[in-house]
Design a protein around this motif. Structure first.
Motif, PDB file in Angstrom:
ATOM      1  N   TRP A   1       2.985  14.342  -9.162  1.00  0.00           N
ATOM      2  CA  TRP A   1       4.004  15.395  -9.109  1.00  0.00           C
ATOM      3  C   TRP A   1       4.649  15.585 -10.469  1.00  0.00           C
ATOM      4  O   TRP A   1       4.863  16.687 -10.928  1.00  0.00           O
ATOM      5  CB  TRP A   1       5.059  15.029  -8.056  1.00  0.00           C
ATOM      6  CG  TRP A   1       6.165  16.037  -7.955  1.00  0.00           C
ATOM      7  CD1 TRP A   1       6.115  17.257  -7.389  1.00  0.00           C
ATOM      8  CD2 TRP A   1       7.492  15.893  -8.476  1.00  0.00           C
ATOM      9  NE1 TRP A   1       7.329  17.893  -7.509  1.00  0.00           N
ATOM     10  CE2 TRP A   1       8.196  17.067  -8.179  1.00  0.00           C
ATOM     11  CE3 TRP A   1       8.156  14.878  -9.143  1.00  0.00           C
ATOM     12  CZ2 TRP A   1       9.510  17.252  -8.534  1.00  0.00           C
ATOM     13  CZ3 TRP A   1       9.466  15.064  -9.486  1.00  0.00           C
ATOM     14  CH2 TRP A   1      10.139  16.246  -9.193  1.00  0.00           C
ATOM     15  N   TRP A   2       4.963  14.469 -11.155  1.00  0.00           N
ATOM     16  CA  TRP A   2       5.589  14.522 -12.463  1.00  0.00           C
ATOM     17  C   TRP A   2       4.668  15.183 -13.483  1.00  0.00           C
ATOM     18  O   TRP A   2       5.103  16.027 -14.255  1.00  0.00           O
ATOM     19  CB  TRP A   2       5.955  13.098 -12.888  1.00  0.00           C
ATOM     20  CG  TRP A   2       6.693  12.990 -14.199  1.00  0.00           C
ATOM     21  CD1 TRP A   2       7.730  13.739 -14.619  1.00  0.00           C
ATOM     22  CD2 TRP A   2       6.405  12.075 -15.240  1.00  0.00           C
ATOM     23  NE1 TRP A   2       8.137  13.337 -15.851  1.00  0.00           N
ATOM     24  CE2 TRP A   2       7.337  12.297 -16.262  1.00  0.00           C
ATOM     25  CE3 TRP A   2       5.488  11.053 -15.402  1.00  0.00           C
ATOM     26  CZ2 TRP A   2       7.352  11.569 -17.439  1.00  0.00           C
ATOM     27  CZ3 TRP A   2       5.514  10.322 -16.565  1.00  0.00           C
ATOM     28  CH2 TRP A   2       6.434  10.589 -17.576  1.00  0.00           C
TER      29      TRP A   2
ATOM     30  N   THR B   1       4.072   5.720  -5.502  1.00  0.00           N
ATOM     31  CA  THR B   1       4.059   5.719  -6.965  1.00  0.00           C
ATOM     32  C   THR B   1       3.025   6.704  -7.491  1.00  0.00           C
ATOM     33  O   THR B   1       3.288   7.477  -8.414  1.00  0.00           O
ATOM     34  CB  THR B   1       3.773   4.301  -7.496  1.00  0.00           C
ATOM     35  OG1 THR B   1       4.738   3.399  -6.982  1.00  0.00           O
ATOM     36  CG2 THR B   1       3.808   4.265  -9.018  1.00  0.00           C
ATOM     37  N   GLY B   2       1.838   6.686  -6.900  1.00  0.00           N
ATOM     38  CA  GLY B   2       0.784   7.622  -7.309  1.00  0.00           C
ATOM     39  C   GLY B   2       1.180   9.063  -7.054  1.00  0.00           C
ATOM     40  O   GLY B   2       0.957   9.945  -7.890  1.00  0.00           O
ATOM     41  N   LEU B   3       1.764   9.325  -5.881  1.00  0.00           N
ATOM     42  CA  LEU B   3       2.206  10.673  -5.546  1.00  0.00           C
ATOM     43  C   LEU B   3       3.268  11.154  -6.528  1.00  0.00           C
ATOM     44  O   LEU B   3       3.231  12.288  -7.001  1.00  0.00           O
ATOM     45  CB  LEU B   3       2.753  10.698  -4.108  1.00  0.00           C
ATOM     46  CG  LEU B   3       3.194  12.046  -3.567  1.00  0.00           C
ATOM     47  CD1 LEU B   3       1.999  12.989  -3.492  1.00  0.00           C
ATOM     48  CD2 LEU B   3       3.834  11.881  -2.211  1.00  0.00           C
TER      49      LEU B   3
ATOM     50  N   LEU C   1       0.827  -1.207   0.000  1.00  0.00           N
ATOM     51  CA  LEU C   1       0.000   0.000   0.000  1.00  0.00           C
ATOM     52  C   LEU C   1       0.866   1.264   0.000  1.00  0.00           C
ATOM     53  O   LEU C   1       0.571   2.226  -0.715  1.00  0.00           O
ATOM     54  CB  LEU C   1      -0.952   0.007   1.199  1.00  0.00           C
ATOM     55  CG  LEU C   1      -2.127  -0.978   1.124  1.00  0.00           C
ATOM     56  CD1 LEU C   1      -2.900  -0.967   2.430  1.00  0.00           C
ATOM     57  CD2 LEU C   1      -3.035  -0.634  -0.035  1.00  0.00           C
ATOM     58  N   ILE C   2       1.928   1.263   0.761  1.00  0.00           N
ATOM     59  CA  ILE C   2       2.825   2.422   0.811  1.00  0.00           C
ATOM     60  C   ILE C   2       3.516   2.600  -0.542  1.00  0.00           C
ATOM     61  O   ILE C   2       3.639   3.721  -1.044  1.00  0.00           O
ATOM     62  CB  ILE C   2       3.850   2.272   1.961  1.00  0.00           C
ATOM     63  CG1 ILE C   2       3.137   2.403   3.306  1.00  0.00           C
ATOM     64  CG2 ILE C   2       4.970   3.297   1.833  1.00  0.00           C
ATOM     65  CD1 ILE C   2       4.008   2.127   4.506  1.00  0.00           C
ATOM     66  N   ALA C   3       3.921   1.495  -1.179  1.00  0.00           N
ATOM     67  CA  ALA C   3       4.561   1.577  -2.490  1.00  0.00           C
ATOM     68  C   ALA C   3       3.598   2.143  -3.522  1.00  0.00           C
ATOM     69  O   ALA C   3       3.973   2.983  -4.347  1.00  0.00           O
ATOM     70  CB  ALA C   3       5.049   0.192  -2.921  1.00  0.00           C
TER      71      ALA C   3
END
Length: 152
Positions: free
Chosen positions: A21-22, A15-17, A9-11
């Motif tokens: 941002w990108w 990845t989504g964050l 879940l943290i990964a």
């Protein structure tokens, strides 16, 4: 099991964050105004010009392919006059003597060693002029070592 699920879940969250941002950074770059052109300075010094006329510079040096024997010859021929004098032949041997004299007290019999070198020089000097030509020096080449056959 809980650690694996929590790590997954943290990964996904990281990845989504990163993806958001990108994408947001790409939008900022697309909306940026174009850079202003640099103003030409009127105070630039004038570049001097020269007229070489018919002058021609020296030709660049050419690389020569020396054979193995020529490279070995030039290790002894210090002044590059295509002759090896007795002094030139012996001068390269003093370093070998110092390597043999481990304690530095010069008790190694240098005369015996020098006699062997002089005999080698004199046997190579076919015409007896105390100088070795490249052809005479070629006779002092070390004998090639025989490679042992594979005993497989």
């Amino acid at each position: 099991m809980n650690r694996i699920v929590l790590g997954a879940l943290i990964a996904l969250a990281l990845t989504g964050l990163g993806l958001f941002w990108w994408q947001g950074r790409a939008e900022v770059e697309r909306g940026a105004p174009p850079p202003q052109p640099a103003e030409a300075s009127a105070n630039l010094p004038e570049i001097p010009t020269s007229d070489p006329g018919d002058m021609v510079g020296p030709a660049p040096p050419e690389a020569t392919e020396l054979t193995k024997e020529q490279r070995r010859f030039f290790r002894y021929d210090r002044n590059r006059d295509w002759r090896i004098t007795r002094t030139e032949m012996l001068s390269s041997r003093t370093e070998a003597f110092r390597k043999l004299d481990k304690d530095g007290n010069n008790l190694l019999d240098f005369e015996e060693w020098a006699v062997a070198t002089v005999e080698k020089f004199e046997s190579a000097d076919a015409n007896g002029d105390n100088e070795l030509t490249p052809a005479e020096f070629a006779t002092t080449a070390p004998k090639p070592k025989k490679k042992p056959r594979c005993a497989c």
